[in-house]
Design an enzyme around this catalytic site. Structure first.
Site, PDB file in Angstrom:
ATOM      1  N   CYS A 112      -9.070 -24.017 -32.062  1.00 33.72           N
ATOM      2  CA  CYS A 112      -9.028 -23.304 -30.862  1.00 33.72           C
ATOM      3  C   CYS A 112     -10.680 -22.310 -30.963  1.00 33.72           C
ATOM      4  O   CYS A 112     -10.995 -21.647 -29.946  1.00 33.72           O
ATOM      5  CB  CYS A 112      -7.978 -22.377 -30.586  1.00 33.72           C
ATOM      6  SG  CYS A 112      -6.454 -23.233 -30.593  1.00 33.72           S
ATOM      7  N   HIS A 237      -9.392 -16.268 -25.942  1.00 31.49           N
ATOM      8  CA  HIS A 237      -8.787 -17.619 -26.312  1.00 31.49           C
ATOM      9  C   HIS A 237      -7.466 -17.353 -25.515  1.00 31.49           C
ATOM     10  O   HIS A 237      -6.765 -16.372 -25.845  1.00 31.49           O
ATOM     11  CB  HIS A 237      -8.535 -18.045 -27.537  1.00 31.49           C
ATOM     12  CG  HIS A 237      -7.692 -19.201 -27.698  1.00 31.49           C
ATOM     13  ND1 HIS A 237      -7.768 -20.339 -27.024  1.00 31.49           N
ATOM     14  CD2 HIS A 237      -6.774 -19.162 -28.689  1.00 31.49           C
ATOM     15  CE1 HIS A 237      -6.768 -21.047 -27.536  1.00 31.49           C
ATOM     16  NE2 HIS A 237      -6.340 -20.665 -28.488  1.00 31.49           N
ATOM     17  N   ASN A 267      -2.115 -23.044 -23.501  1.00 30.91           N
ATOM     18  CA  ASN A 267      -3.131 -23.081 -24.531  1.00 30.91           C
ATOM     19  C   ASN A 267      -3.945 -24.444 -24.526  1.00 30.91           C
ATOM     20  O   ASN A 267      -3.408 -25.508 -24.962  1.00 30.91           O
ATOM     21  CB  ASN A 267      -2.463 -22.668 -25.789  1.00 30.91           C
ATOM     22  CG  ASN A 267      -3.397 -22.821 -27.048  1.00 30.91           C
ATOM     23  OD1 ASN A 267      -4.590 -23.123 -27.059  1.00 30.91           O
ATOM     24  ND2 ASN A 267      -2.915 -22.180 -28.229  1.00 30.91           N
TER      25      ASN A 267
END
Length: 312
Positions: A112, A237, A267
Site C-alpha cells: 500500500c 492511504h 482499500n
C-alpha cells in the site's frame, strides 16, 4: 530543479460490491463493516480485466492531463502487488501498449506504500537531470488475492488504478520533502499465504498504522520547514477510517481537509492515494499553491509520506 505532479488519471471498475452483497457471502453485516472500517462498497474488476488493463487506462488519462506524449516518457514505474504475472512486468506491458518505447520500465512492490515509493524514485531521476518525465502508476486487482470466505479481510479490499506524470515544476512547487521506511520484523502481520490469500493480523497492523501514519506526516512537514498550520489537505492511504482519522487528528486538521474515498472504493492498496488525489483535484478541493501531505503504509511492513506544494 523541482519535481512535481503535472498530470493525473484514474480507473475505477464498474462492478460495485456493497456491504449488503457481502452479507450474503460471508458472516458479516453492513453495520459491522461501516462502524469498523468506514467502507460501504468497493469496486471489483471483471474476470477479463487484468492489472495491466487498469494501469493502462489510468496512465492514458494521466498523460492526456499532463499534455505529454507517450514517446516523451523516460521511465515507467508501476506500484503493485498483484501483477498479471511474475514477468514481464506490468510496467513493461503498458510501455508497449502506450508506445513509450524509449522509457525504461519496472514494477515496485511495496504494497500500500508503493505509490509513495514510486513518486520518490521518480523525483530523484528528474531532479538529478537524468530524466524529464516519469510515469508512476499505483494499481491493484486485490479481488484476485482476497479470501472471500474470510470475514476479516473480504470486507476490506477493492480494485482500481491511479497514475501520475512527474515532471519539472516551478520553484517552490512540487515534492518538498519525503520519508520512506520499512520494518521487515512486521512482515508476519500482513502477507500472502501459499494459497495466494491475504492474511492480516488486524490488531497489530492497526497499531502500526496509527503510529506510523501520524509520525511520518509530522516528519515530512518538519523536513519541508513547515508547520501543521501550513497544511491545506491530507491524502491518507484509504485503509480504514479510524486509521485515517488518527492521522488527521495528529495534524490537527478539520474533517473537510482530509480526503475520504474509502467508503466507496475500500482499500485499493497502491492505487488508493492517486485515486483519492485525482478525485480531490477534480472536485476543486485542492488549489494551486496548496500544501498537501500524502501518507501510506502497507505490507512489509512499509510506509511512505510526502509533503507537496500543488501546482506547476
Amino acid at each position: 530543479m523541482n519535481a512535481g505532479i503535472i498530470g493525473l488519471g484514474r480507473y475505477i471498475p464498474e462492478k460495485v460490491l456493497t456491504n449488503l452483497d457481502l452479507e450474503k457471502m460471508v458472516e458479516t453485516s453492513d453495520e459491522w463493516i461501516r462502524t469498523r472500517t468506514g467502507i460501504e462498497e468497493r469496486r471489483i474488476a471483471s474476470d477479463d480485466v487484468n492489472t495491466s488493463h487498469m494501469a493502462l487506462a489510468a496512465a492514458k488519462k494521466a498523460l492526456a492531463d499532463a499534455d505529454v506524449a507517450a514517446e516523451d516518457i523516460d521511465m515507467i514505474l508501476v506500484a503493485t502487488v498483484t501483477p498479471d504475472q511474475a514477468f514481464p512486468t506490468v510496467a513493461c506491458m503498458i510501455q508497449e501498449q502506450l508506445g513509450a518505447h524509449k522509457a525504461c520500465a519496472m514494477d515496485i512492490s511495496a504494497a500500500c506504500a508503493g505509490f509513495m515509493y514510486g513518486l520518490v524514485t521518480g523525483k530523484q531521476f528528474i531532479e538529478s537531470g537524468t530524466f524529464k518525465h516519469v510515469l508512476v502508476v499505483g494499481v491493484e486487482k486485490l479481488s484476485r488475492i482476497t479470501d472471500w470466505d474470510d470475514r476479516n479481510t473480504a470486507v476490506l479490499f477493492g480494485d482500481g488504478a491511479g497514475a501520475a506524470v512527474l515532471g519539472e515544476v516551478s520553484e517552490g512547487k512540487g515534492i518538498l520533502s519525503f520519508e520512506l521506511g520499512a520494518d521487515g520484523r512486521g512482515g508476519k502481520h500482513l502477507y500472502l499465504d501459499e494459497k495466494d490469500h491475504t492474511i492480516m493480523n488486524g490488531r497489530e497492523v492497526f497499531k502500526f498504522a496509527v503510529r506510523q501514519m501520524g509520525e511520518s506526516s509530522v516528519n515530512v512537514i518538519e523536513k519541508a520547514g513547515l508547520s501543521k498550520e501550513d497544511v491545506d489537505f491530507l491524502i491518507p492511504h484509504q485503509a480504514n477510517i479510524r486509521i485515517m482519522e488518527a492521522a488527521r487528528e495528529r495534524l490537527e486538521l478539520p474533517v473537510e481537509k482530509m480526503s475520504k474515498t474509502v467508503h466507496k472504493y475500500g482499500n485499493t492498496s497502491a492505487a488508493s492515494i492517486p485515486i483519492s488525489l485525482c478525485e480531490e483535484i477534480e472536485a476543486g478541493k485542492i488549489h494551486d499553491g496548496d500544501v498537501i501531505v500524502m501518507v501510506g503504509f502497507g505490507g512489509g511492513l512499509t510506509w511512505g509520506a510526502i509533503a507537496m506544494r500543488w501546482g506547476r
